[in-house]
Design a protein around this motif. Structure first.
Motif, PDB file in Angstrom:
ATOM      1  N   GLU A   8      53.991  28.745   6.203  1.00  0.00           N
ATOM      2  CA  GLU A   8      55.114  28.479   5.385  1.00  0.00           C
ATOM      3  C   GLU A   8      55.610  29.477   4.425  1.00  0.00           C
ATOM      4  OE1 GLU A   8      55.729  24.327   4.749  1.00  0.00           O
ATOM      5  OE2 GLU A   8      55.227  23.947   6.674  1.00  0.00           O
ATOM      6  N   PHE A   9      54.553  30.290   3.993  1.00  0.00           N
ATOM      7  CA  PHE A   9      54.504  31.410   3.048  1.00  0.00           C
ATOM      8  C   PHE A   9      53.925  32.663   3.434  1.00  0.00           C
ATOM      9  CE2 PHE A   9      51.276  28.120   2.359  1.00  0.00           C
ATOM     10  CZ  PHE A   9      50.196  28.722   2.600  1.00  0.00           C
ATOM     11  N   PRO A  10      54.165  33.666   2.688  1.00  0.00           N
ATOM     12  CA  PRO A  10      53.978  35.080   2.906  1.00  0.00           C
ATOM     13  C   PRO A  10      52.210  34.995   2.753  1.00  0.00           C
ATOM     14  CG  PRO A  10      55.632  35.467   1.535  1.00  0.00           C
ATOM     15  CD  PRO A  10      55.305  33.905   1.559  1.00  0.00           C
ATOM     16  N   TYR A  11      51.319  35.726   3.400  1.00  0.00           N
ATOM     17  CA  TYR A  11      50.099  35.801   3.531  1.00  0.00           C
ATOM     18  C   TYR A  11      49.491  36.192   2.085  1.00  0.00           C
ATOM     19  CZ  TYR A  11      49.556  35.455   8.518  1.00  0.00           C
ATOM     20  OH  TYR A  11      49.535  34.714   9.756  1.00  0.00           O
ATOM     21  N   ASP A  12      50.239  36.839   1.169  1.00  0.00           N
ATOM     22  CA  ASP A  12      49.724  37.280  -0.145  1.00  0.00           C
ATOM     23  C   ASP A  12      50.243  36.403  -1.255  1.00  0.00           C
ATOM     24  OD1 ASP A  12      52.300  38.109  -0.192  1.00  0.00           O
ATOM     25  OD2 ASP A  12      51.721  40.299  -0.456  1.00  0.00           O
ATOM     26  N   SER A  13      50.888  35.340  -0.615  1.00  0.00           N
ATOM     27  CA  SER A  13      51.706  34.858  -1.925  1.00  0.00           C
ATOM     28  C   SER A  13      50.774  33.751  -2.707  1.00  0.00           C
ATOM     29  CB  SER A  13      52.876  33.999  -1.127  1.00  0.00           C
ATOM     30  OG  SER A  13      52.466  33.237  -0.427  1.00  0.00           O
ATOM     31  N   LEU A  14      49.774  33.332  -2.160  1.00  0.00           N
ATOM     32  CA  LEU A  14      48.746  32.667  -2.911  1.00  0.00           C
ATOM     33  C   LEU A  14      47.864  33.180  -3.759  1.00  0.00           C
ATOM     34  CD1 LEU A  14      50.247  30.407  -1.689  1.00  0.00           C
ATOM     35  CD2 LEU A  14      48.083  29.285  -1.056  1.00  0.00           C
ATOM     36  N   GLU A  15      47.821  34.625  -3.824  1.00  0.00           N
ATOM     37  CA  GLU A  15      46.979  35.664  -4.602  1.00  0.00           C
ATOM     38  C   GLU A  15      47.067  35.253  -6.065  1.00  0.00           C
ATOM     39  OE1 GLU A  15      47.091  39.497  -3.467  1.00  0.00           O
ATOM     40  OE2 GLU A  15      46.591  39.288  -1.340  1.00  0.00           O
ATOM     41  N   PRO A  16      46.071  35.302  -7.209  1.00  0.00           N
ATOM     42  CA  PRO A  16      44.661  35.579  -6.804  1.00  0.00           C
ATOM     43  C   PRO A  16      43.706  34.264  -6.320  1.00  0.00           C
ATOM     44  CG  PRO A  16      44.703  35.305  -9.044  1.00  0.00           C
ATOM     45  CD  PRO A  16      46.359  34.753  -8.458  1.00  0.00           C
ATOM     46  N   VAL A  17      44.530  33.282  -5.980  1.00  0.00           N
ATOM     47  CA  VAL A  17      43.575  32.052  -5.413  1.00  0.00           C
ATOM     48  C   VAL A  17      42.942  32.284  -4.139  1.00  0.00           C
ATOM     49  CG1 VAL A  17      43.509  29.619  -5.103  1.00  0.00           C
ATOM     50  CG2 VAL A  17      45.119  30.433  -7.121  1.00  0.00           C
ATOM     51  N   ILE A  18      43.873  32.601  -3.179  1.00  0.00           N
ATOM     52  CA  ILE A  18      43.507  33.095  -1.904  1.00  0.00           C
ATOM     53  C   ILE A  18      44.179  34.283  -1.453  1.00  0.00           C
ATOM     54  CG2 ILE A  18      43.342  32.149   0.749  1.00  0.00           C
ATOM     55  CD1 ILE A  18      43.626  29.395  -0.262  1.00  0.00           C
ATOM     56  N   PHE A  19      43.341  35.259  -0.991  1.00  0.00           N
ATOM     57  CA  PHE A  19      43.990  36.556  -0.681  1.00  0.00           C
ATOM     58  C   PHE A  19      44.407  36.705   0.516  1.00  0.00           C
ATOM     59  CE2 PHE A  19      42.136  37.327  -4.716  1.00  0.00           C
ATOM     60  CZ  PHE A  19      42.782  38.256  -5.139  1.00  0.00           C
ATOM     61  N   LYS A  20      45.306  37.773   0.894  1.00  0.00           N
ATOM     62  CA  LYS A  20      46.195  37.856   2.084  1.00  0.00           C
ATOM     63  C   LYS A  20      45.008  38.238   3.225  1.00  0.00           C
ATOM     64  CE  LYS A  20      49.121  41.619   4.004  1.00  0.00           C
ATOM     65  NZ  LYS A  20      49.876  42.658   3.780  1.00  0.00           N
ATOM     66  N   GLU A  21      43.891  38.781   3.066  1.00  0.00           N
ATOM     67  CA  GLU A  21      42.842  39.037   4.087  1.00  0.00           C
ATOM     68  C   GLU A  21      42.274  37.978   4.664  1.00  0.00           C
ATOM     69  OE1 GLU A  21      39.634  41.330   3.110  1.00  0.00           O
ATOM     70  OE2 GLU A  21      39.420  42.323   5.222  1.00  0.00           O
ATOM     71  N   THR A  22      42.176  36.955   3.494  1.00  0.00           N
ATOM     72  CA  THR A  22      41.607  35.607   4.006  1.00  0.00           C
ATOM     73  C   THR A  22      42.549  34.785   4.915  1.00  0.00           C
ATOM     74  OG1 THR A  22      40.308  35.500   2.020  1.00  0.00           O
ATOM     75  CG2 THR A  22      40.640  33.262   3.297  1.00  0.00           C
ATOM     76  N   PHE A  23      43.786  34.878   4.504  1.00  0.00           N
ATOM     77  CA  PHE A  23      44.716  34.006   5.284  1.00  0.00           C
ATOM     78  C   PHE A  23      45.014  34.865   6.766  1.00  0.00           C
ATOM     79  CE2 PHE A  23      46.855  31.556   1.640  1.00  0.00           C
ATOM     80  CZ  PHE A  23      46.325  30.299   2.351  1.00  0.00           C
ATOM     81  N   SER A  24      45.037  36.026   6.623  1.00  0.00           N
ATOM     82  CA  SER A  24      45.133  36.648   7.952  1.00  0.00           C
ATOM     83  C   SER A  24      44.075  36.447   9.079  1.00  0.00           C
ATOM     84  CB  SER A  24      45.622  38.155   7.944  1.00  0.00           C
ATOM     85  OG  SER A  24      44.298  38.840   7.497  1.00  0.00           O
ATOM     86  N   PHE A  25      42.966  36.259   8.700  1.00  0.00           N
ATOM     87  CA  PHE A  25      41.522  36.127   9.404  1.00  0.00           C
ATOM     88  C   PHE A  25      41.761  34.475   9.934  1.00  0.00           C
ATOM     89  CE2 PHE A  25      39.374  39.859   7.909  1.00  0.00           C
ATOM     90  CZ  PHE A  25      38.938  40.268   9.204  1.00  0.00           C
ATOM     91  N   HIS A  26      42.108  33.923   8.514  1.00  0.00           N
ATOM     92  CA  HIS A  26      42.029  32.257   8.925  1.00  0.00           C
ATOM     93  C   HIS A  26      43.195  31.754   9.810  1.00  0.00           C
ATOM     94  CE1 HIS A  26      40.879  28.360   6.361  1.00  0.00           C
ATOM     95  NE2 HIS A  26      40.584  28.144   7.703  1.00  0.00           N
ATOM     96  N   HIS A  27      44.480  32.350   9.567  1.00  0.00           N
ATOM     97  CA  HIS A  27      45.592  31.914  10.497  1.00  0.00           C
ATOM     98  C   HIS A  27      45.362  32.519  11.725  1.00  0.00           C
ATOM     99  CE1 HIS A  27      49.556  31.621  12.077  1.00  0.00           C
ATOM    100  NE2 HIS A  27      49.613  30.690  11.501  1.00  0.00           N
ATOM    101  N   ASP A  28      45.163  33.851  11.815  1.00  0.00           N
ATOM    102  CA  ASP A  28      45.511  34.535  13.034  1.00  0.00           C
ATOM    103  C   ASP A  28      44.392  34.446  13.961  1.00  0.00           C
ATOM    104  OD1 ASP A  28      47.902  35.146  11.827  1.00  0.00           O
ATOM    105  OD2 ASP A  28      47.706  37.188  11.578  1.00  0.00           O
ATOM    106  N   LYS A  29      43.079  34.535  13.378  1.00  0.00           N
ATOM    107  CA  LYS A  29      41.735  34.453  14.243  1.00  0.00           C
ATOM    108  C   LYS A  29      41.429  33.229  14.493  1.00  0.00           C
ATOM    109  CE  LYS A  29      41.940  38.925  14.240  1.00  0.00           C
ATOM    110  NZ  LYS A  29      42.687  39.738  15.239  1.00  0.00           N
ATOM    111  N   HIS A  30      40.972  32.444  13.348  1.00  0.00           N
ATOM    112  CA  HIS A  30      40.303  31.067  13.555  1.00  0.00           C
ATOM    113  C   HIS A  30      41.341  30.170  14.051  1.00  0.00           C
ATOM    114  CE1 HIS A  30      36.622  31.813  11.428  1.00  0.00           C
ATOM    115  NE2 HIS A  30      37.235  32.776  10.569  1.00  0.00           N
ATOM    116  N   TYR A  31      42.332  29.870  13.398  1.00  0.00           N
ATOM    117  CA  TYR A  31      43.462  28.673  13.922  1.00  0.00           C
ATOM    118  C   TYR A  31      44.065  29.057  15.191  1.00  0.00           C
ATOM    119  CZ  TYR A  31      48.051  26.430  14.049  1.00  0.00           C
ATOM    120  OH  TYR A  31      49.317  25.583  14.283  1.00  0.00           O
ATOM    121  N   ILE A  32      44.606  30.293  15.473  1.00  0.00           N
ATOM    122  CA  ILE A  32      45.360  30.879  16.815  1.00  0.00           C
ATOM    123  C   ILE A  32      44.250  30.728  17.924  1.00  0.00           C
ATOM    124  CG2 ILE A  32      46.248  32.621  17.924  1.00  0.00           C
ATOM    125  CD1 ILE A  32      48.331  31.939  15.880  1.00  0.00           C
TER     126      ILE A  32
END
Ligand code: MN
Length: 203
Positions: A8-32
């Motif tokens: 529900e938010f852009p992948y980089d919008s929680l930086e610097p708590v959680i970075f874009k690269e973490t979300f792209s792996f987490h959502h696109d690889k693990h979750y999907i």
């Protein structure tokens, strides 16, 4: 068949708590990946038209469905986790009716946050730390691997934080407590918690 949800938010919008690269792996690889595996496992069964929660509950009742349970529960757990995070300052505010219950059950908001960080930090191996409602009382619980409080009786899920290493290792390496502390203090979606708590109370 189940469908993957977008963040529900852009992948980089929680930086610097959680970075874009973490979300792209987490959502696109693990979750999907979990979503695709569930669809592969149910496609030729009588579960193919069930909702995600129904698949988790059905699969949890019989060891023969262990692989399906692990994958379906991981889809559910990740959807709760992603919804438990936000970049919206308004959603980070705790509504007063929820704050009253938090103070009643934990003593203070600070005590609840400390318990989330402490119990999530101490969980051995992979899993989640949860805020749940049980018979009118708010509780912090942990679960291991793919296990989920969705399968427990008299339990309503309000929020989850993923403490599998893939959730934080790129950003924090082995420092799980630092990840938890940042997430708990800076990007929890208390509007989502409040919405689930209202549902739990039958409102
Ligand atoms: Mn995860």
């Amino acid at each position: 068949m189940i469908e993957a949800k977008e963040l529900e938010f852009p992948y980089d919008s929680l930086e610097p708590v959680i970075f874009k690269e973490t979300f792209s792996f987490h959502h696109d690889k693990h979750y999907i990946g979990y979503v695709n595996k569930v669809n592969e496992l149910i496609q030729h069964t009588d579960m193919k038209d069930l909702k995600l929660e129904e698949i988790v509950l059905r699969a949890s009742s019989d060891m023969v469905y262990q692989t399906l349970f692990n994958n379906a529960a991981q889809v559910y757990n990740h959807e709760v986790y992603f919804s438990s995070l936000t970049n919206d300052p308004l959603k980070k505010e705790v509504p007063s009716f929820l704050m009253e219950q938090i103070i009643k059950d934990f003593g203070s908001f600070e005590a609840l946050k400390a318990e989330l960080i402490d119990k999530g930090g101490k969980l051995f191996g992979s899993g989640y730390v949860w805020l749940v409602e049980k018979l009118g009382v708010l509780k912090v619980e942990t679960s291991s691997n793919a296990d989920t409080p969705l399968t427990e009786g008299f339990t309503n899920v309000l929020m989850a934080i993923d403490v599998w290493e893939h959730a934080y290792y790129l950003d924090y390496q082995n420092l799980r407590a630092s990840y938890l502390s940042k997430v708990v203090h800076e990007c929890l979606n208390w509007a989502f918690v409040a919405q689930n708590y209202r549902k739990a109370k039958g409102e």
